[in-house]
Design an enzyme around this catalytic site. Structure first.
Site, short mmCIF file in Angstrom:
data_model
loop_
_atom_site.label_atom_id
_atom_site.label_comp_id
_atom_site.label_asym_id
_atom_site.label_seq_id
_atom_site.Cartn_x
_atom_site.Cartn_y
_atom_site.Cartn_z
N ALA A 22 0.71 -1.11 0.13
CA ALA A 22 -0.01 0.06 -0.05
C ALA A 22 1.13 1.21 -0.16
O ALA A 22 2.11 1.16 0.70
CB ALA A 22 -0.68 0.25 1.21
N GLY A 33 0.44 -4.50 1.08
CA GLY A 33 -0.69 -4.82 -0.42
C GLY A 33 -0.01 -5.64 -1.19
O GLY A 33 -1.69 -6.75 -2.04
N GLU A 40 -0.64 -9.45 -0.87
CA GLU A 40 -1.86 -9.13 -0.64
C GLU A 40 -2.57 -9.61 -2.09
O GLU A 40 -3.63 -9.98 -2.14
CB GLU A 40 -2.17 -8.51 -0.04
N GLU A 95 4.48 -5.58 7.84
CA GLU A 95 3.67 -4.51 8.37
C GLU A 95 4.49 -4.24 9.76
O GLU A 95 3.61 -3.32 10.36
CB GLU A 95 1.82 -4.13 8.13
#
Ligand code: COA
Length: 267
Positions: free
Chosen positions: A74, A119, A122, A142
């Site tokens: 992200a 992300g 993911e 993270e």
């Protein structure tokens, strides 16, 4: 590969192209290692939803621009100052995007061309199949940022590689190489960089010869196991039974008995 194709530009952050019934999506933020900002996630969701009912598309290949990153997570610069409410919304929206991929009735393959972090990993895990280059690297870092994964990483990683291995991966934040990812079952295939897209095309071209409705049914049944555990078997029983009324089922079984290849029409 994608550079050689006739690229559409209707998404701000993506390059897209439909060729030979395959929808190619390339995240186009190479200078930011294809980090997933809100616009990129929205573009990916819209792109994937756009082919759900398109009979001219039989599969999707999702990759990142350049040789360095699939997606490095992200966009940290974007979310660093988010409030609790904004953080929650970011996660809800991310879950919805990845669910749109997971539930796509056509096979979606992640062509992991480099870093797949946070992300980015993911996103790759939400695809039905993952193929990566030898230089690809995977991680959920993270915890280094003081937060958990927010795009279903804790759920899909445990489903793919098992609880114990997922917990170690998630709690150490370690990056793993492609050989380890293959050994863990995080990726299906590791190939040299110039074979990445051809390998994905080879898989999709094989799936393209099968009955489209049966492929969609397989995706629904397998998703049901992970999302509605108790109902998974019943969903498969219903799915299976429903195919007996389809033209493709008649064609598939007739073709077998007549010792010829089936010609599926998707109905
Ligand atoms: N969000 C926003 N920008 C990112 C990013 C992310 N997740 N990952 C990389 N970038 C940007 C960098 O800020 C840099 O931008 P700049 O040139 O404007 O400064 C550019 O992409 C190149 O990254 P850089 O860190 O210089 O490359 P590197 O080769 O030194 O390191 C990584 C590569 C992948 C190890 C490193 O970029 C990294 O750790 N990224 C963050 C990974 C992460 O924590 N992801 C989870 C987020 S939830």
């Amino acid at each position: 590969m994608i550079d050689q194709l006739n690229v559409e530009t209707k998404y701000q952050t993506l390059l897209t192209e439909i060729k030979d019934q395959i929808f190619y999506i390339t995240i186009n933020r190479e200078d930011k290692l294809n980090a997933l900002n809100i616009q990129t996630l929205s573009d990916i969701k819209n792109a994937v939803l756009s082919i759900y009912d398109d009979p001219n598309v039989r599969g999707v290949i999702l990759t990142g621009k350049g040789l360095k990153a699939f997606a490095a997570g992200a966009d940290i610069a974007e979310f660093a100052n988010f409030t609790v409410e904004e953080g929650t919304k970011m996660s809800e929206d991310g879950h919805a995007v990845l669910r749109a991929i997971d539930h796509c009735p056509k096979p979606v393959i992640a062509a992991v061309n480099g870093f797949a972090l946070g992300g980015g990993n993911e996103l790759a895990m939400s695809c039905h199949i993952r193929v990566c280059t030898e230089k690809a690297r995977f991680g959920q870092p993270e915890v280094n940022l003081g937060v958990t994964p927010g795009y279903a990483g804790t759920q899909r990683l445990a489903q793919l590689i098992g609880k114990g291995r997922a917990l170690e991966f998630l709690m150490t934040g370690d990056m793993i190489d492609s050989a380890t990812a293959l050994q863990l079952g995080l990726v299906n295939h590791v190939v040299p960089a110039d074979q990445l897209i051809p390998k994905c095309e080879e898989i999709l071209n094989k799936i393209k010869t099968k009955a489209p409705m049966a492929i969609a049914g397989v995706i629904r049944c397998v998703n049901a196991y992970y999302e509605k555990r108790a109902d998974g078997n019943n969903i498969e029983i219903n799915e299976f039974g429903n195919f007996f009324g389809s033209e493709d089922f008649i064609e598939g079984t007739t073709a077998f008995l007549e010792k010829r290849p089936a010609n599926f029409r998707g109905n």
